[in-house]
Design a protein around this motif. Structure first.
Motif, PDB file in Angstrom:
ATOM      1  N   PRO A   1      43.813   6.645   2.041  1.00 59.27           N
ATOM      2  CA  PRO A   1      42.799   5.880   2.632  1.00 59.27           C
ATOM      3  C   PRO A   1      40.969   5.894   1.182  1.00 59.27           C
ATOM      4  O   PRO A   1      40.875   7.131   0.943  1.00 59.27           O
ATOM      5  CB  PRO A   1      42.068   6.177   3.450  1.00 59.27           C
ATOM      6  N   ASP A   2      40.592   5.049   1.029  1.00 57.54           N
ATOM      7  CA  ASP A   2      39.341   5.459   0.755  1.00 57.54           C
ATOM      8  C   ASP A   2      38.261   5.329   1.049  1.00 57.54           C
ATOM      9  O   ASP A   2      37.826   4.491   2.376  1.00 57.54           O
ATOM     10  CB  ASP A   2      38.902   4.008  -0.336  1.00 57.54           C
ATOM     11  N   PHE A   3      37.235   6.543   1.138  1.00 57.65           N
ATOM     12  CA  PHE A   3      36.339   7.029   2.576  1.00 57.65           C
ATOM     13  C   PHE A   3      35.158   6.291   2.506  1.00 57.65           C
ATOM     14  O   PHE A   3      34.651   5.922   3.274  1.00 57.65           O
ATOM     15  CB  PHE A   3      36.186   7.715   2.467  1.00 57.65           C
TER      16      PHE A   3
ATOM     17  N   ASN B   1      35.101   5.153   6.066  1.00 56.66           N
ATOM     18  CA  ASN B   1      33.356   5.133   6.926  1.00 56.66           C
ATOM     19  C   ASN B   1      32.995   3.961   7.653  1.00 56.66           C
ATOM     20  O   ASN B   1      32.089   3.931   8.747  1.00 56.66           O
ATOM     21  CB  ASN B   1      32.524   6.154   5.789  1.00 56.66           C
ATOM     22  N   GLU B   2      33.042   2.754   6.769  1.00 55.20           N
ATOM     23  CA  GLU B   2      32.524   1.563   7.464  1.00 55.20           C
ATOM     24  C   GLU B   2      32.768   1.635   9.126  1.00 55.20           C
ATOM     25  O   GLU B   2      32.227   0.958   9.605  1.00 55.20           O
ATOM     26  CB  GLU B   2      32.761   0.249   6.552  1.00 55.20           C
TER      27      GLU B   2
ATOM     28  N   THR C   1      32.023   4.427  16.014  1.00 58.33           N
ATOM     29  CA  THR C   1      31.582   5.817  17.436  1.00 58.33           C
ATOM     30  C   THR C   1      30.679   6.995  15.724  1.00 58.33           C
ATOM     31  O   THR C   1      29.949   7.874  16.205  1.00 58.33           O
ATOM     32  CB  THR C   1      32.526   7.100  17.469  1.00 58.33           C
ATOM     33  N   GLY C   2      29.938   6.483  14.940  1.00 53.33           N
ATOM     34  CA  GLY C   2      29.299   6.762  14.021  1.00 53.33           C
ATOM     35  C   GLY C   2      29.181   7.813  13.429  1.00 53.33           C
ATOM     36  O   GLY C   2      28.829   8.750  12.160  1.00 53.33           O
ATOM     37  N   TRP C   3      30.599   8.004  13.393  1.00 54.84           N
ATOM     38  CA  TRP C   3      31.497   8.737  12.404  1.00 54.84           C
ATOM     39  C   TRP C   3      31.819   8.501  11.329  1.00 54.84           C
ATOM     40  O   TRP C   3      31.385   7.342  10.709  1.00 54.84           O
ATOM     41  CB  TRP C   3      32.597  10.038  12.984  1.00 54.84           C
ATOM     42  N   GLN C   4      31.490  10.020   9.797  1.00 52.94           N
ATOM     43  CA  GLN C   4      31.594   9.546   8.331  1.00 52.94           C
ATOM     44  C   GLN C   4      32.936  10.359   7.774  1.00 52.94           C
ATOM     45  O   GLN C   4      33.412  11.774   8.897  1.00 52.94           O
ATOM     46  CB  GLN C   4      30.956   9.216   7.556  1.00 52.94           C
ATOM     47  N   VAL C   5      33.284  10.420   6.782  1.00 52.37           N
ATOM     48  CA  VAL C   5      34.217  11.369   6.434  1.00 52.37           C
ATOM     49  C   VAL C   5      33.701  11.921   5.384  1.00 52.37           C
ATOM     50  O   VAL C   5      33.541  11.001   4.339  1.00 52.37           O
ATOM     51  CB  VAL C   5      36.246  11.148   6.208  1.00 52.37           C
ATOM     52  N   VAL C   6      33.706  13.241   5.043  1.00 52.80           N
ATOM     53  CA  VAL C   6      32.906  13.341   3.790  1.00 52.80           C
ATOM     54  C   VAL C   6      34.193  14.270   2.527  1.00 52.80           C
ATOM     55  O   VAL C   6      35.024  15.448   3.189  1.00 52.80           O
ATOM     56  CB  VAL C   6      32.122  14.256   3.070  1.00 52.80           C
ATOM     57  N   ALA C   7      34.295  14.175   1.693  1.00 52.26           N
ATOM     58  CA  ALA C   7      35.479  14.839   0.752  1.00 52.26           C
ATOM     59  C   ALA C   7      34.162  16.252   0.019  1.00 52.26           C
ATOM     60  O   ALA C   7      33.101  16.469   0.310  1.00 52.26           O
ATOM     61  CB  ALA C   7      35.772  14.106  -0.669  1.00 52.26           C
ATOM     62  N   VAL C   8      35.436  17.553   0.058  1.00 48.32           N
ATOM     63  CA  VAL C   8      35.411  18.722  -0.301  1.00 48.32           C
ATOM     64  C   VAL C   8      35.830  19.355  -0.953  1.00 48.32           C
ATOM     65  O   VAL C   8      37.166  18.880  -1.045  1.00 48.32           O
ATOM     66  CB  VAL C   8      34.609  19.344   1.327  1.00 48.32           C
TER      67      VAL C   8
ATOM     68  N   ARG D   1      29.535  14.581  10.790  1.00 50.66           N
ATOM     69  CA  ARG D   1      30.313  14.607   9.540  1.00 50.66           C
ATOM     70  C   ARG D   1      32.036  15.216   9.174  1.00 50.66           C
ATOM     71  O   ARG D   1      31.554  16.602   9.658  1.00 50.66           O
ATOM     72  CB  ARG D   1      29.451  14.903   8.479  1.00 50.66           C
ATOM     73  N   PHE D   2      33.307  14.891   9.118  1.00 46.57           N
ATOM     74  CA  PHE D   2      34.424  15.253   8.991  1.00 46.57           C
ATOM     75  C   PHE D   2      34.735  15.438   8.293  1.00 46.57           C
ATOM     76  O   PHE D   2      34.585  14.769   6.639  1.00 46.57           O
ATOM     77  CB  PHE D   2      35.545  14.369   9.997  1.00 46.57           C
TER      78      PHE D   2
END
Length: 287
Positions: A67-69, A73-74, A80-87, A104-105
């Protein structure tokens, strides 16, 4: 989940995030995602809580493969107002909690190799995204994850991260849930693992124990093999009610004076759904 290193790598932002750089994934990496996705999506129905299968649609992207974040994230923000961030990998405890508390997950951007198909110790993007993201679409579970992050920041100030990390391990990662008369999977560490998806429900070896907050916070876990104890919640609503805005300080004070419960051990007052044989663990010890 977390690391003791307090300084982010040079290519990471101060909050440890990095660009996902979706365009840099290779065809082999996309193929690995598709292979893992298809295998789990085929075997999980009937084994996993229905809310997970409903949330799985959020991962069915317009582009194949990982998946393209940006697109993901859209969808999450609308739900639910969440987003995924890369680390870049594991992050410090307090940074992990801070991200969760702000919905943010954090997710690693790398994916396992064919040699790691069934097991790897450090979570990859398949574990982080396939395992965790579908339930971030569920409003109650999404609120639980945010509440956990806020609780983690409080636990860090009180020196009780170990106790709170056990709650995360035995709910978010390796939790079971009642679904009528049946038990179902919901923990990300289980649903992203083909072998443990079978073991956790079907094998006679592990104990399956009714969820008790203090008991879970005392319970050690292992990161290198299948679990010997699984804890069963009644519902996401009940889990959130037990933890949201809760003042854990009295619990923490009691825990300071009590020994930890070892892996696979039973405790007085355990509400048993299944008393395990521990045959798997015993065999592994003997070999």
């Amino acid at each position: 989940m977390t690391t003791d290193d307090k300084t982010p790598p040079p290519h990471a932002a101060p909050d440890w995030t990095i660009p996902q750089d979706w365009a840099s994934y290779t065809p082999d990496e996309h193929a690995m995602w598709d292979r893992l996705f298809a295998r789990q999506a085929e075997m999980l129905p009937g084994r996993v809580i229905p809310a997970f299968m409903e949330g799985l649609d959020v991962l069915r992207m317009t582009k194949p493969g990982i998946p393209d974040f940006d697109e993901l994230n859209e969808r999450l923000m609308k739900a639910t107002g969440w987003q995924v961030v890369a680390v870049p990998g594991l992050v410090p405890d307090e940074m992990f909690f801070q991200h969760l508390s702000e919905r943010r997950f954090v997710a690693g951007r790398f994916i396992r190799t064919p040699e790691q198909l069934d097991y790897l110790q450090e979570p990859d993007i398949f574990h982080d995204v396939f395992g965790h993201v579908p339930l971030l679409v569920h409003p109650v579970f999404a609120d639980y994850m945010q509440a956990y992050g806020a609780g983690g920041l409080r636990a860090a100030k009180l020196g009780m991260i170990d106790a709170l990390s056990r709650l995360y391990w035995y709910t978010v990662e390796f939790g079971l849930i009642r679904d009528g008369a049946d038990l179902k999977l919901y923990g990300a560490g289980i649903v992203s693992s083909y072998g443990e998806s079978i073991f956790a429900l079907d094998d006679a070896s592990p104990n399956r124990i009714g969820f008790d907050l203090e008991r879970v916070m005392r319970s050690r876990y292992r990161i290198d093999d299948y679990q010997q104890n699984y804890f069963v919640i009644d519902s996401f609503e009940d889990l959130l009610a037990r933890t949201r805005d809760a003042d854990f300080r009295p619990i923490y004070e009691r825990l300071r004076d009590q020994p930890a419960i070892d892996v696979g051990e039973l405790a007085p007052g355990d509400r048993m759904f299944h008393r395990g044989t521990q045959a798997y663990a015993l065999a592994r010890t003997a070999s």
